[in-house]
Design an enzyme around this catalytic site. Sequence first.
Site, PDB file in Angstrom:
ATOM      1  N   GLU A  28      44.611 -93.395  69.297  1.00  0.00           N
ATOM      2  CA  GLU A  28      43.978 -94.698  69.543  1.00  0.00           C
ATOM      3  C   GLU A  28      45.018 -95.822  69.490  1.00  0.00           C
ATOM      4  O   GLU A  28      44.974 -96.762  70.295  1.00  0.00           O
ATOM      5  CB  GLU A  28      42.837 -94.927  68.539  1.00  0.00           C
ATOM      6  CG  GLU A  28      41.664 -94.000  68.826  1.00  0.00           C
ATOM      7  CD  GLU A  28      40.570 -94.048  67.780  1.00  0.00           C
ATOM      8  OE1 GLU A  28      40.893 -93.878  66.590  1.00  0.00           O
ATOM      9  OE2 GLU A  28      39.407 -94.273  68.153  1.00  0.00           O
ATOM     10  N   ALA A  35      43.927 -91.268  61.248  1.00  0.00           N
ATOM     11  CA  ALA A  35      43.564 -92.045  60.067  1.00  0.00           C
ATOM     12  C   ALA A  35      43.867 -91.192  58.843  1.00  0.00           C
ATOM     13  O   ALA A  35      44.006 -89.978  58.949  1.00  0.00           O
ATOM     14  CB  ALA A  35      42.072 -92.371  60.117  1.00  0.00           C
ATOM     15  N   GLU A  61      38.366 -85.933  66.010  1.00  0.00           N
ATOM     16  CA  GLU A  61      37.415 -86.450  65.010  1.00  0.00           C
ATOM     17  C   GLU A  61      36.174 -85.588  64.847  1.00  0.00           C
ATOM     18  O   GLU A  61      35.688 -85.405  63.732  1.00  0.00           O
ATOM     19  CB  GLU A  61      37.006 -87.888  65.372  1.00  0.00           C
ATOM     20  CG  GLU A  61      38.053 -88.939  65.026  1.00  0.00           C
ATOM     21  CD  GLU A  61      39.118 -89.120  66.104  1.00  0.00           C
ATOM     22  OE1 GLU A  61      39.199 -88.270  67.011  1.00  0.00           O
ATOM     23  OE2 GLU A  61      39.868 -90.108  66.037  1.00  0.00           O
ATOM     24  N   GLY A  73      43.197 -91.511  65.221  1.00  0.00           N
ATOM     25  CA  GLY A  73      43.667 -92.892  65.172  1.00  0.00           C
ATOM     26  C   GLY A  73      45.068 -93.050  65.741  1.00  0.00           C
ATOM     27  O   GLY A  73      45.420 -94.119  66.258  1.00  0.00           O
TER      28      GLY A  73
END
Length: 686
Positions: free
Chosen positions: A103, A61, A123, A100
């Site tokens: 993911e 992210a 994270e 992310g």
Amino acid sequence: MTVTIGRENAIAVVTVENPPVNALSQALRQALVNAVAELDADAAVKAVVLICAGRTFIAGADVSEFGKPPQPPHLPDVVASIESAKKPWVAAIHGSALGGGLEVALGCAWRVAVPSASLGLPEVKLGIIPGAGGTIRLPRLIGPAAAVDLVTSGSPVSAKKARELGLVDAVLEGDLRTGAIAFAIDVAEKSSPPPISDRVVPAVEAGFWESAEKAVAAKAKREVAPLRALAALRKASETDFASAMEFERETFLELRGSAQAAALRHVFFAERAALRPPELAGITPRDIRSAAVIGGGTMGAGIVAALRDAGLPVVLIERDEVAVERGLVNVRAIFAGSVKRGRITQSVADERMAGIIGGDDYGLLGDTDLVIEAVFEDLAVKRAVFETLSSVCRADAVLATNTSYLDPGAISEGVSYPERFLGLHFFSPAQIMKLLEIVPAERTAPDVLATGFALARLLGKIPVRAGICDGFIGNRILKVTRAQAERLLLSGATPSTVDAAMRVFGLPMGPFEAQDLGGLDIAAFQRKAARERGETPFAPVADRLCAIERFGQKTGGGWYDYQSGDRAPKPSETVAKIIAEEAAGRPQRVWDDAAIADAVLLSMVNEATRILEERVALRAADIDLVKIHGYGFPRWRGGPMHYAEARSLAEVVAVLEGLAADGLAEPPCEALRRAAQAGRFSALAE
Ligand code: 3H9
């Protein structure tokens, strides 16, 4: 940011280009959703390759968006749309698939990677947990035990390890795009595996979660994210997909706004900025292809090991053959320790040793690019070394001193071509500690300074530029911290209450335990020198302890008593008596942990502000990095300056004023008052 869709017959290739690291900005998330819709509608497309331009796959992210409200489309929805696409998507991974990014790859039907790729969910290192299904899909794909390791440590795994875990379906040698297209053609003919969200988490043995919780809690200490990540993984194995997603998202959003996450984000960006100081932009460093270290003591040997770990050939110079041998023994012991801890193999250790030439002949340095002096802290001895180096080294060789307390300017007097001289202050053990204070002398050339930063990058260290003053940034703050801790002893606190309070705050060790470990003699030596210069360092109790040779653990006693063979500190009656004598007639008070931590930390911040005002440090974040990487300041607190700003500088000033009124701390300096008016340290530079 661009997302382009190319066609290779029935295979569509979606290429993401969002430099520098293809982070998942709002625009990229939207573009991915659009790509799914477009390719779903295209009957000619049988499978899709998702690949990235530049140095890496999607690295996560966009961390810089974390301070702002989340904007749709949210990442969990993007991943869901890829997972439910009508055509199978193949993630083609190079560089890093992190957070992310991984993911998104878990939403794809297949994952392939080049051998040099790494994959992970980092994270927790940012004080958060995965927020787009990572804690739910990962255990479904690779099982709960491996998922717990990956998610709660935040450490990435190599492509090879990922293949073993079942995280990737193939490791592809050769050109990734070509290989991934071939893979996609192949799988387009087969039926795709069920989406990961439709699978179940393999069962665990009884007690698995309880013992994982104990292990994670022990490692995480006061960081909250690892345990919260574990809770999300557990939820994923005990409930249905949708409820687990809801739980993960709630936790993610809560932590994203937490003080720990803000602190860890601050450190994340500070560490990256430290490698590229704006004042050195556009300056090309000198080439460093070979190095030498003068002095094979603890520090010198550590520096040799650090240089060898980075692949540089090293010459180790000592004053005679016996000292050379001792130096080499010291370096060998470091590599033996790394072998013992499983960090390197014996053959790597042998190769590291083979890259070192030991000798007492400075003539070996005729073609060396960088020489680091690490001899005894004595001005005359150091000057003599640089005089010799001046006559034997190439005129463009970079010459560095690793002094901790001496003035590099004074050391450099008499160096020929003084523009090539600078201070490189390593922290012990130099092969492990990340901090490197880089100290330009008056005539240091910009490209030599830039070479210091390039060296730090090569060694995997965090460089911080420090101006010349007694102790540079880190040790100057340390001196004030010690004096402040001692001030508390004279007003009712004890070494154990102070140490305990600092541990509660999050430091690995309190100031008195730390002095006993390192030895009280070095600081005593420095105070003696300071008094000779006419200064009046404050250390009434430490001075008395040194007078009776209580130098710490090595003499069986310092601030505490130690039984032989036991490092556990025991409160000392001798010390208590000295403290009582020194405290006689002074007002006493009861100190709790928070008040002790305030007095010590905010005094640290006060001195650090002076350092900033004097431009000994250029940025408050640099001071945070010094404390975190050189002195064990808890990363999740963001460093003392971040801590002070997050708490409010006005409050810091008020607390210091209160303490100063009772004679319990130095009053806030003028610069701190000014920074408090603006609410931030950066105002001092304006
Ligand atoms: C996440 O994904 C949460 C999700 O689960 C949930 C979502 C709902 N964002 O390190 P470098 C910048 S959390 C923004 O020097 P390298 C960096 O500041 C995220 N910016 O390169 C620097 O900027 P500048 C999980 C980022 O080649 C530039 O990129 N992901 C981000 O040595 C180059 O960085 C991570 O934690 C980011 N995510 O190493 C991955 N990442 O040029 C963090 C980097 O202005 N990133 N920047 O100074 C890394 O570990 C390394 O950057 C990487 C490349 C290994 C990728």
